[in-house]
Enzyme design. Structure first.
Site, PDB file in Angstrom:
ATOM      1  N   ASP A  74       0.872  -1.172   0.000  1.00 19.04           N
ATOM      2  CA  ASP A  74       0.000   0.000   0.000  1.00 19.04           C
ATOM      3  C   ASP A  74       0.910   1.223   0.000  1.00 19.04           C
ATOM      4  OD1 ASP A  74      -2.388   1.548   0.472  1.00 19.04           O
ATOM      5  OD2 ASP A  74      -3.167  -0.176   1.582  1.00 19.04           O
ATOM      6  N   GLU A 127      -6.423   3.864  -5.797  1.00 17.71           N
ATOM      7  CA  GLU A 127      -7.701   4.077  -5.099  1.00 17.71           C
ATOM      8  C   GLU A 127      -8.263   5.406  -5.592  1.00 17.71           C
ATOM      9  OE1 GLU A 127      -9.662   4.537  -0.666  1.00 17.71           O
ATOM     10  OE2 GLU A 127      -7.790   5.522  -1.152  1.00 17.71           O
TER      11      GLU A 127
HETATM   12  C1  GLC Z   1      -7.579   5.509   2.032  1.00 16.70           C
HETATM   13  C2  GLC Z   1      -7.439   4.309   2.932  1.00 16.70           C
HETATM   14  C3  GLC Z   1      -8.031   4.637   4.276  1.00 16.70           C
HETATM   15  C4  GLC Z   1      -7.249   5.794   4.852  1.00 16.70           C
HETATM   16  C5  GLC Z   1      -7.231   6.987   3.899  1.00 16.70           C
HETATM   17  C6  GLC Z   1      -6.195   7.991   4.301  1.00 16.70           C
HETATM   18  O1  GLC Z   1      -8.897   5.811   1.759  1.00 16.70           O
HETATM   19  O2  GLC Z   1      -8.041   3.200   2.343  1.00 16.70           O
HETATM   20  O3  GLC Z   1      -8.008   3.549   5.153  1.00 16.70           O
HETATM   21  O4  GLC Z   1      -7.834   6.189   6.067  1.00 16.70           O
HETATM   22  O5  GLC Z   1      -6.920   6.598   2.590  1.00 16.70           O
HETATM   23  O6  GLC Z   1      -4.909   7.525   4.048  1.00 16.70           O
END
Ligand code: GLC
Length: 538
Positions: free
Chosen positions: A98, A249
């Site tokens: 990640d 994402e």
């Molecule tokens: C993304 C992650 C989430 C996190 C956010 C800030 O949406 O999936 O878990 O809180 O980013 O990094």
């Protein structure tokens, strides 16, 4: 479509903190992941996505990185990481990390330097202003925090401890690229790229007719004009130079915009996570889950991608409640609805992702007391709503539906102490249903949700029609039945999932050979509650 390893793969997302703890401190660790690799291999997993394991004060469970090249103390050491990676590769699996590129922890040495004085060389690595905009942060409260030492405000789209990096500064970008290359050279096989559509900001105020202290400002911080230039550079300088897989994402991206994000010609990532299907049923807004709309949204993505792009398929992740508890029925049709939902998404075109515990039908946590929740978003939601005069009961209702902690309770391995997650005190309570809902119980049961997942994975593997075929919605005369046909050369496969409990007459007009189903007894003309079947059509 070009054939590649990651298109044919099944990905398993590990929320490391809640997966398996070996050290006994109550927090999942890398050695725990290593210990469970055989389980994942037996399930049929090809790629593991590991949620953040970098050094972090854990305000947002690792999404607040304080050292991109170090391992969080609770999760182990770099040696543990190397050993885990070696063991993953030894089993023919791959690992993706990640990547949190939008922000760092406020404890990151870069930020400590940046805040030390206005003329520090790293001052411009973050975003400082004399006068803040009127934006609300995504997790509630203002998006800017005042720093009395230098008399300026810094920007944080999430918590005040997750400080936004200044992507306009090329030094920042190149430092991040070096870090990414470092992990690739260590041997990792790709990345899930966190919150990537916030890199570019439009620094203007939101309209504020009600004169609020701060205003939700999604459009000022999401997919802002110019973001593609950053993403293009990231692709050209780093990602495209290696045989890796990347998933961004990217919420708020719509199907008609996918080309610039993921098409094989101009895309910046191999896949993205679009949230459109989930956004339609935000339990916070109390919108009803509706299969007709689900079909419309998912079909639009299938059609828009076909022939030009590949995409991810997912039901759950660490940011959403459990689907068997929201879209399914975890009381009366727990096994049936978990498997019908699985069947619905798993055979579309794309790379399926399974979130830990989804494969055994883990459910939302029955936490009644706000003290049982750990998630910073949930806690902020409680705090800010209370400040705004919303009643305790009303907020608890929202939290019980929607908290991210529902997906974060420890993995349920067996019915013994702490479900086999830890010998110590778990960092978050277990869901008490681990007594009967656990891996061990399901491994022995041919009809279990886990066995269904194994069958789905085995069926998809190497099946050209399910991998590369086109997808057409099939007519069923039933609004709550999601049915589609995959077609490739002279093969046609029909996938039918009845996503409700009320029986529905079914009209399979063609002959077919049953490949998979979640019931053992059939009522020929009627689909039973949450019944799912897959047919090879003649
Ligand atoms: C993304 C992650 C989430 C996190 C956010 C800030 O949406 O999936 O878990 O809180 O980013 O990094």
């Amino acid at each position: 479509m070009k054939k590649t390893w990651w298109k044919e793969a099944v990905v398993y997302q590990i929320y490391t903190r809640s997966f398996k703890d070996i050290s006994g401190d109550g927090v999942g660790d890398l050695n725990g992941v290593t210990e469970k690799l055989d389980y994942l291999q037996e399930l049929g997993i090809d790629i593991i996505w590991l949620c953040p394991m970098y050094k972090s004060p854990n305000v947002d469970n690792g999404y607040d990185v304080s050292d991109y090249r170090g391992i969080m103390d609770e999760m182990g050491t770099m040696d543990d990481f190397d050993h885990m990676l070696e063991q993953i590769h030894a089993r023919g699996m791959k690992l993706i990390l990640d990547l949190v590129l939008n922000h760092t922890s406020d404890q990151h040495p870069w930020f400590l330097e940046s805040k030390s004085s206005k003329d520090n060389p790293k001052r411009d690595w973050y975003i400082w202003r004399d006068k803040p905009t009127n934006w609300e942060s995504i997790f509630g409260g203002p998006a800017w925090t005042f720093d009395p030492k230098t008399n300026q405000y810094y920007l944080h789209l999430y918590t005040k401890n997750q400080v936004d990096l200044n992507w306009e500064n090329p030094e920042v970008r190149h430092e991040l690229y070096d870090m990414i290359r470092w992990w690739i050279e260590k041997g990792v096989d790709g990345f899930r790229v966190d919150a990537i559509n916030h890199l570019k900001k439009d620094f203007t105020d939101m309209p504020n007719p009600e004169g609020r202290n701060y205003v939700p400002a999604w459009e000022k911080m999401t997919n802002v004009e110019g973001i593609q230039d950053f993403l293009e550079e990231l692709r050209d300088e780093v990602f495209s130079k290696y045989d890796i897989v990347t998933v961004g994402e990217a919420n708020s991206v719509k199907a008609h915009e996918l080309a610039e994000w993921i098409s094989e010609d101009e895309g910046k990532f191999n896949m993205i996570f679009h949230l459109e299907a989930h956004e339609n049923w935000n339990p916070e807004l109390d919108a009803d889950y509706n299969v007709m709309t689900l079909k419309k949204v998912l079909d639009r993505w299938q059609k828009s991608a076909h022939g030009i792009a590949w995409n991810s398929l997912y039901l759950e992740n660490h940011d959403r409640p459990r689907t068997v508890s929201t879209w399914g029925d975890d009381k009366h049709y727990w096994r049936e609805s978990a498997t019908a939902l699985a069947c619905m998404y798993f055979f579309m075109q794309g790379t399926p992702f399974i979130y830990q515990g989804q494969e055994i039908g883990m459910t939302n946590a029955p936490f009644d007391d706000i003290k049982m929740y750990r998630d910073v978003e949930t806690k902020n939601l409680y705090r800010y709503n209370r400040l705004n005069g919303v009643s305790h009961e009303e907020i608890m209702q929202m939290i019980k539906k929607n908290s991210r902690d529902h997906a974060r309770t420890p993995m349920q391995w067996h019915s013994g102490k702490n479900a086999g997650f830890t010998a110590g005190e778990p960092w978050i309570s277990l869901n008490p249903n681990y007594q009967w809902l656990n891996v061990e119980a399901q491994e022995k049961d041919e009809q279990s949700i886990l066995s269904f997942y194994k069958k789905m994975i085995a069926l998809r593997k190497g099946n050209e029609c399910l991998l590369y075929g086109s997808t057409e919605l099939a007519e069923t005369d039933c609004p709550d039945v999601y049915a589609y046909i995959r077609e490739f050369k002279n093969l046609r496969i029909l996938v039918v999932s009845h996503l409700d409990k009320d029986g529905c007459y079914w009209s399979l007009r063609e002959k077919g050979k049953l490949l998979l189903s979640n019931y053992t007894v059939f009522k020929d003309k009627k689909l039973q509650p949450y019944e799912a079947r897959v047919y090879l059509l003649e």
